[in-house]
Design a protein around this motif. Structure first.
Motif, PDB file in Angstrom:
ATOM      1  N   ASP A  69      12.443  -5.081 -20.616  1.00  0.00           N
ATOM      2  CA  ASP A  69      12.455  -3.909 -21.487  1.00  0.00           C
ATOM      3  C   ASP A  69      12.534  -2.645 -20.640  1.00  0.00           C
ATOM      4  O   ASP A  69      11.690  -2.411 -19.774  1.00  0.00           O
ATOM      5  CB  ASP A  69      11.177  -3.911 -22.349  1.00  0.00           C
ATOM      6  N   LEU A  70      13.521  -1.834 -20.887  1.00  0.00           N
ATOM      7  CA  LEU A  70      13.740  -0.623 -20.093  1.00  0.00           C
ATOM      8  C   LEU A  70      12.532   0.315 -20.147  1.00  0.00           C
ATOM      9  O   LEU A  70      12.179   0.946 -19.155  1.00  0.00           O
ATOM     10  CB  LEU A  70      14.994   0.105 -20.611  1.00  0.00           C
ATOM     11  N   SER A  71      11.871   0.384 -21.308  1.00  0.00           N
ATOM     12  CA  SER A  71      10.738   1.309 -21.459  1.00  0.00           C
ATOM     13  C   SER A  71       9.626   1.019 -20.466  1.00  0.00           C
ATOM     14  O   SER A  71       8.929   1.922 -20.025  1.00  0.00           O
ATOM     15  CB  SER A  71      10.145   1.212 -22.863  1.00  0.00           C
ATOM     16  N   PHE A  72       9.451  -0.265 -20.139  1.00  0.00           N
ATOM     17  CA  PHE A  72       8.328  -0.642 -19.285  1.00  0.00           C
ATOM     18  C   PHE A  72       8.737  -1.031 -17.869  1.00  0.00           C
ATOM     19  O   PHE A  72       7.892  -1.209 -17.011  1.00  0.00           O
ATOM     20  CB  PHE A  72       7.561  -1.827 -19.921  1.00  0.00           C
ATOM     21  N   HIS A  73      10.025  -1.193 -17.656  1.00  0.00           N
ATOM     22  CA  HIS A  73      10.474  -1.636 -16.337  1.00  0.00           C
ATOM     23  C   HIS A  73      11.599  -0.762 -15.826  1.00  0.00           C
ATOM     24  O   HIS A  73      12.591  -1.227 -15.277  1.00  0.00           O
ATOM     25  CB  HIS A  73      10.944  -3.100 -16.400  1.00  0.00           C
ATOM     26  N   ARG A  74      11.438   0.522 -16.012  1.00  0.00           N
ATOM     27  CA  ARG A  74      12.506   1.452 -15.666  1.00  0.00           C
ATOM     28  C   ARG A  74      12.867   1.351 -14.185  1.00  0.00           C
ATOM     29  O   ARG A  74      14.040   1.313 -13.819  1.00  0.00           O
ATOM     30  CB  ARG A  74      12.035   2.866 -16.007  1.00  0.00           C
ATOM     31  N   TYR A  75      11.858   1.321 -13.345  1.00  0.00           N
ATOM     32  CA  TYR A  75      12.100   1.343 -11.909  1.00  0.00           C
ATOM     33  C   TYR A  75      12.882   0.104 -11.454  1.00  0.00           C
ATOM     34  O   TYR A  75      13.888   0.204 -10.758  1.00  0.00           O
ATOM     35  CB  TYR A  75      10.759   1.430 -11.171  1.00  0.00           C
ATOM     36  N   GLN A  76      12.399  -1.071 -11.929  1.00  0.00           N
ATOM     37  CA  GLN A  76      13.051  -2.322 -11.476  1.00  0.00           C
ATOM     38  C   GLN A  76      14.473  -2.416 -11.994  1.00  0.00           C
ATOM     39  O   GLN A  76      15.377  -2.889 -11.300  1.00  0.00           O
ATOM     40  CB  GLN A  76      12.287  -3.567 -11.959  1.00  0.00           C
ATOM     41  N   THR A  77      14.684  -2.000 -13.230  1.00  0.00           N
ATOM     42  CA  THR A  77      16.019  -2.161 -13.828  1.00  0.00           C
ATOM     43  C   THR A  77      17.008  -1.153 -13.256  1.00  0.00           C
ATOM     44  O   THR A  77      18.139  -1.502 -12.914  1.00  0.00           O
ATOM     45  CB  THR A  77      15.946  -2.014 -15.354  1.00  0.00           C
ATOM     46  N   LEU A  78      16.589   0.100 -13.122  1.00  0.00           N
ATOM     47  CA  LEU A  78      17.527   1.112 -12.629  1.00  0.00           C
ATOM     48  C   LEU A  78      17.910   0.877 -11.167  1.00  0.00           C
ATOM     49  O   LEU A  78      18.962   1.331 -10.724  1.00  0.00           O
ATOM     50  CB  LEU A  78      16.941   2.519 -12.791  1.00  0.00           C
ATOM     51  N   SER A  79      17.065   0.178 -10.439  1.00  0.00           N
ATOM     52  CA  SER A  79      17.404  -0.077  -9.033  1.00  0.00           C
ATOM     53  C   SER A  79      18.571  -1.043  -8.899  1.00  0.00           C
ATOM     54  O   SER A  79      19.151  -1.180  -7.827  1.00  0.00           O
ATOM     55  CB  SER A  79      16.176  -0.622  -8.292  1.00  0.00           C
TER      56      SER A  79
ATOM     57  N   VAL C 108      13.640   6.543  -9.832  1.00  0.00           N
ATOM     58  CA  VAL C 108      12.678   7.545  -9.387  1.00  0.00           C
ATOM     59  C   VAL C 108      11.900   8.032 -10.593  1.00  0.00           C
ATOM     60  O   VAL C 108      12.481   8.258 -11.659  1.00  0.00           O
ATOM     61  CB  VAL C 108      13.397   8.712  -8.658  1.00  0.00           C
ATOM     62  N   SER C 109      10.613   8.130 -10.414  1.00  0.00           N
ATOM     63  CA  SER C 109       9.740   8.564 -11.505  1.00  0.00           C
ATOM     64  C   SER C 109       9.934  10.053 -11.757  1.00  0.00           C
ATOM     65  O   SER C 109       9.987  10.850 -10.806  1.00  0.00           O
ATOM     66  CB  SER C 109       8.289   8.264 -11.105  1.00  0.00           C
ATOM     67  N   ARG C 110      10.047  10.443 -13.020  1.00  0.00           N
ATOM     68  CA  ARG C 110      10.215  11.857 -13.343  1.00  0.00           C
ATOM     69  C   ARG C 110       8.994  12.649 -12.903  1.00  0.00           C
ATOM     70  O   ARG C 110       9.114  13.781 -12.442  1.00  0.00           O
ATOM     71  CB  ARG C 110      10.417  12.037 -14.853  1.00  0.00           C
ATOM     72  N   THR C 111       7.842  12.042 -13.033  1.00  0.00           N
ATOM     73  CA  THR C 111       6.608  12.735 -12.637  1.00  0.00           C
ATOM     74  C   THR C 111       6.630  13.036 -11.139  1.00  0.00           C
ATOM     75  O   THR C 111       6.359  14.157 -10.710  1.00  0.00           O
ATOM     76  CB  THR C 111       5.377  11.880 -12.979  1.00  0.00           C
ATOM     77  N   LYS C 112       6.990  12.022 -10.366  1.00  0.00           N
ATOM     78  CA  LYS C 112       7.026  12.196  -8.909  1.00  0.00           C
ATOM     79  C   LYS C 112       8.093  13.209  -8.524  1.00  0.00           C
ATOM     80  O   LYS C 112       7.879  14.035  -7.623  1.00  0.00           O
ATOM     81  CB  LYS C 112       7.335  10.862  -8.231  1.00  0.00           C
TER      82      LYS C 112
END
Lengths: 308, 218, 278
Positions: A69-79, C108-112
């Motif tokens: 789920d993109l909402s909860f795994h943004r970092y892993q998916t976008l990488s 990249v985190s928006r907050t960071k």
């Protein structure tokens, strides 16, 4: 063997004030797909893609990337994704190399210097690596835009109107690049466009959207199958017509209604048969419009959009 | 009748004749001058304490250098503000200029018995209109001085003496009237209410000079 | 996070507009030095003319500390403008140029990212204030030498040389705190804007407007004045009271820091949910 699902877009909606930009849109992209995202201007393509990349938050629905789920795994998916949204905007006061180095550092790419040279070489911009981006032509910026999608060796590349604003030569260059990416590097690609020929030339699967909703999705070959065509019957009483076909074989051919028209997928030979059927059921036929290919249908959509 | 005559004679005695015999103002001042003339020069450390509503400055140290007859020089590492009328210099100038001196009376000043002498400079160019000196006749020391000037109003100087071989003061207090000070326009954004601080008119000012470590006639 | 900050600092110091701020500080200090060199004594004579009746003066009050104190007054308007010029552009500039599409599609985190942007902007802010201090003191000492400091603050305050440097250190330190509040405010406006002109001009305009209102309408605004961050922008002056009122100073610092934190927090919370349409 079941193909791995890279993108699962499920009943996603987004409104901006009173305008429904995306309306319960659903589609699926598999690993290895070269997926065309087609629709007239303002149909919701960019909004849909921005939601895929978490630039915009959907009002409802689920977006899953690589099974997460993109909402909860943004970092892993976008990488695992490289993306170019609309026209490529870089830091104009920096060189091409510096721009890519910054983006590589954000993506935590290893061996940045080597990787930057590699992608610049791939898109044919290595000789201009140290020139400021403000000196680049639109085509060069577009190529640089594609270069930045490759920095972190993504599994999926998303290109939003990659040939937008380019001359025929530019189009050709982009097409060749995309071909290289998909055939040599085996990258899964999602490409949006408002030009059917771009999709036809490059994609194996596609979706057409209009006014934020899916119109059709499937294999490009079968959608553009010239043996079968889409036929529009314009009638005096759509309700009566729907009732008449409901218990007959014609219901299998029927797929869509709009206004006073019914749309059927059928062979050319079957048109007179259906026309006779309607007349026998007391219906008046105002017009019969065969759409020989999906292109004609798409042109109609585009024309209606402009007129509307 | 007899009683009335006694009263008249006694009244004449008390009104027309001073109770005490008249003192010679000139002699009193001459004694002070002679005492001071023994000092050719001296240096001393001085601590200057300014007590004025519109000026804030910490006590400052300086060195004072005196050379006969009435030359004073102050040296300091930093900025120093000194009363224009620093006492000693003024009465030395007074004593050295043409003037008329009048003995007035005896008064107790700072617990010391003093003779009040009035001095009127005769030089029309002099800024001093009138000076009053309270002199400790026993030690020939000026204990207090009040001066009225044409340009700068009046000022009062009190001298305090410890037991110094040359009877030099260890403390001088100068009091004067200060006219309203003009300051640069208030900067917008000043956080304090300036009405608390700015002098609205004339105020009193006081400067105290503490002398120490005299080195005399070297 | 360190990497993000380095990137943001690189971007800030690669831009021409950053050097407008730095150049302006140099020009301001030079202008003040030149002005004092040419007219300083005249001005000093004007102030002291009313004292000349009763006092004689010895010593030099036209010195590096006098210059530096004058330069501190630019913390009122000039330096806030130069700070906002950069910090007001940190978010809105990226929105306007479209570069958020490249950055925020990366892991990249928006907050960071926002925290890194703010921190880099803060480093720029500190460097401006420190440059002011070093330049005014350094050039001041070369041109005028050192001495006692005279400050006009309702009264004539004269500080001994050994009682000055700590005051300047405190005043410039406080200046960093107030400029942080200005930076945070323009950063907040930048989060809401798609173009940097709005946050840059808007933040300064709002600061000036609030200052004018609280000054002119002081009777009405008096109850809230102690809780406005604009009230304490010139509070570095407290360090030039003979006996600084530390209760007031700590209150001022508290107000500025709270506003800084709140502005930053709102900016981050808003930006986390913001739809990137540019």
């Amino acid at each position: 063997m079941e193909k791995e699902i890279f993108i699962e877009y499920w009943k996603v909606s987004k409104s901006f004030r009173d305008i429904k930009a995306v309306n319960e849109l659903s589609f699926t992209i598999f690993k290895g797909d070269i997926y065309g995202f087609l629709g007239p201007n303002g149909s919701g393509k960019s909004t849909s893609i921005r939601m895929l990349l978490s630039l915009i938050s959907p009002d409802s629905g689920t977006i899953r990337l690589f099974g997460k789920d993109l909402s909860f795994h943004r970092y892993q998916t976008l990488s695992r994704i490289g993306a170019l949204i609309e026209k490529p905007d870089f830091y104009k006061y920096l060189s091409a190399r510096k721009n890519l180095e910054i983006l590589a550092r954000i993506s935590k790419v290893k061996n940045i210097s080597r990787k930057v040279d590699e992608v610049l070489d791939l898109v044919g911009l290595l000789p201009r690596a140290d020139s400021k981006v403000k000196t680049f032509s639109q085509g060069m910026k577009q190529r640089l835009g594609i270069a930045q999608t490759l920095l972190h060796d993504p599994d999926l590349i998303i290109l939003d109107e990659p040939a937008n604003g380019l001359d025929p030569q530019g189009h050709k260059e982009i097409r060749m690049l995309i071909n290289t990416l998909t055939t040599e590097k085996k990258i899964t690609l999602l490409m949006s466009s408002h030009l059917l020929n771009e999709i036809e030339e490059s994609c194996n699967r596609m979706i057409i959207i209009n006014k934020g909703s899916k119109v059709v999705e499937g294999e490009v070959k079968s959608l553009l199958n010239t043996e079968e065509m889409n036929v529009e019957f314009s009638l005096d009483d759509v309700t009566k017509a729907m009732s008449a076909i409901s218990q007959t074989q014609w219901s299998n051919y029927f797929y869509y209604t709009e206004g006073s028209s019914l749309f059927f997928k059928m062979n050319q030979k079957e048109i007179p048969e259906l026309a006779t059927f309607f007349i026998q059921n007391g219906l008046k036929i105002f017009s019969i419009k065969p759409l020989r290919t999906l292109e004609e249908y798409f042109i109609k959509l585009t024309t209606d959009d402009r007129a509307g | 009748m007899k009683s009335i005559a006694v009263i008249i004679i006694l009244l004449n005695f008390f009104i027309l004749s001073p109770v005490y015999p008249q003192k010679d103002a000139g002699k009193i001042l001459k004694a002070v001058s002679e005492k001071l003339s023994k000092i050719e020069n001296y240096t001393a450390d001085v601590l200057v304490k300014i007590d004025v509503e519109t000026i804030k400055i910490k006590d400052r140290k300086a060195k004072v250098i005196f050379r006969k007859p009435d030359k004073f020089e102050f040296k300091s590492d930093g900025f120093i503000l000194l009363p224009k009328n620093s006492g000693q210099g003024d009465f030395l100038k007074l004593l050295n200029q043409q003037s008329t001196a009048l003995y007035v009376s005896e008064e107790i000043i700072n617990k010391i018995k003093t003779s009040l002498v009035k001095i009127i400079p005769t030089d029309p160019g002099s800024d001093v209109i009138l000076a009053e000196l309270w002199v400790d006749v026993a030690r020939s020391l000026v204990v207090k001085m009040k001066t009225y000037t044409k340009q700068n109003g009046s000022y009062t100087v009190n001298f305090f003496y410890a037991m110094h071989p040359f009877d030099l003061p260890d403390k001088i207090v100068v009091e004067f009237d200060l006219k309203g000070i003009k300051l640069p326009a208030k900067l917008s954004g000043d956080l304090e209410d300036l009405s608390k601080h700015v002098s609205k008119g004339n105020t009193k000012g006081k400067v105290t000079l503490y002398y120490s470590n005299y080195v005399v006639n070297k | 996070m360190t990497e993000l900050v380095k990137i943001e600092l690189f971007k800030i110091f690669s831009r021409g507009r950053t050097y407008i701020g730095i150049g302006a500080i140099v020009v301001i200090v030079l202008a003040i030095i030149t002005g004092v060199y040419l007219e300083g004594q005249t001005a000093m004579d004007f102030v002291f003319q009313s004292l000349k009746e009763n006092f004689i003066f010895q010593g030099n009050l036209i010195n590096a500390y006098f210059i530096t104190h004058l330069v501190l007054n630019t913390l009122w308007i000039h330096v806030p403008i130069l700070v906002a010029l950069v910090t007001g552009d940190l978010i809105a500039g990226e929105a306007n140029s479209g570069t958020f599409r490249l950055i925020l599609t990366r892991p990249v985190s928006r907050t960071k990212l926002l925290a890194a942007k703010f921190f880099a902007g803060w480093i720029y802010t500190i460097s401006l204030v420190l440059l002011m201090a070093v330049l005014s003191l350094g050039l001041g000492i070369i041109v005028f030498g050192k001495g006692d400091l005279i400050v006009f603050k309702g009264t004539i305050n004269i500080f001994e040389e050994n009682d000055i440097l700590w005051r300047f250190a405190a005043a410039f330190g406080y200046g960093i705190i107030t400029m942080t509040a200005v930076a945070s405010f323009s950063f907040l406006l930048s989060a809401f804007a798609e173009n940097s002109i709005g946050p840059i001009i808007g933040s300064i305009a709002i600061i000036i407007a609030i200052t004018i209102i609280t000054t002119v309408g002081n009777t009405l605004t008096k109850p809230i004045n102690p809780y406005l961050f604009t009230t304490y922008l010139p509070a570095w002056q407290f360090f030039f009271d003979f006996e600084p009122n530390y209760a007031k100073i700590f209150h001022a610092i508290k107000v500025e820091l709270i506003y800084s934190a709140v502005f930053l927090l709102i900016a981050i919370v808003y930006f986390r949910k913001k739809d990137i349409l540019s």
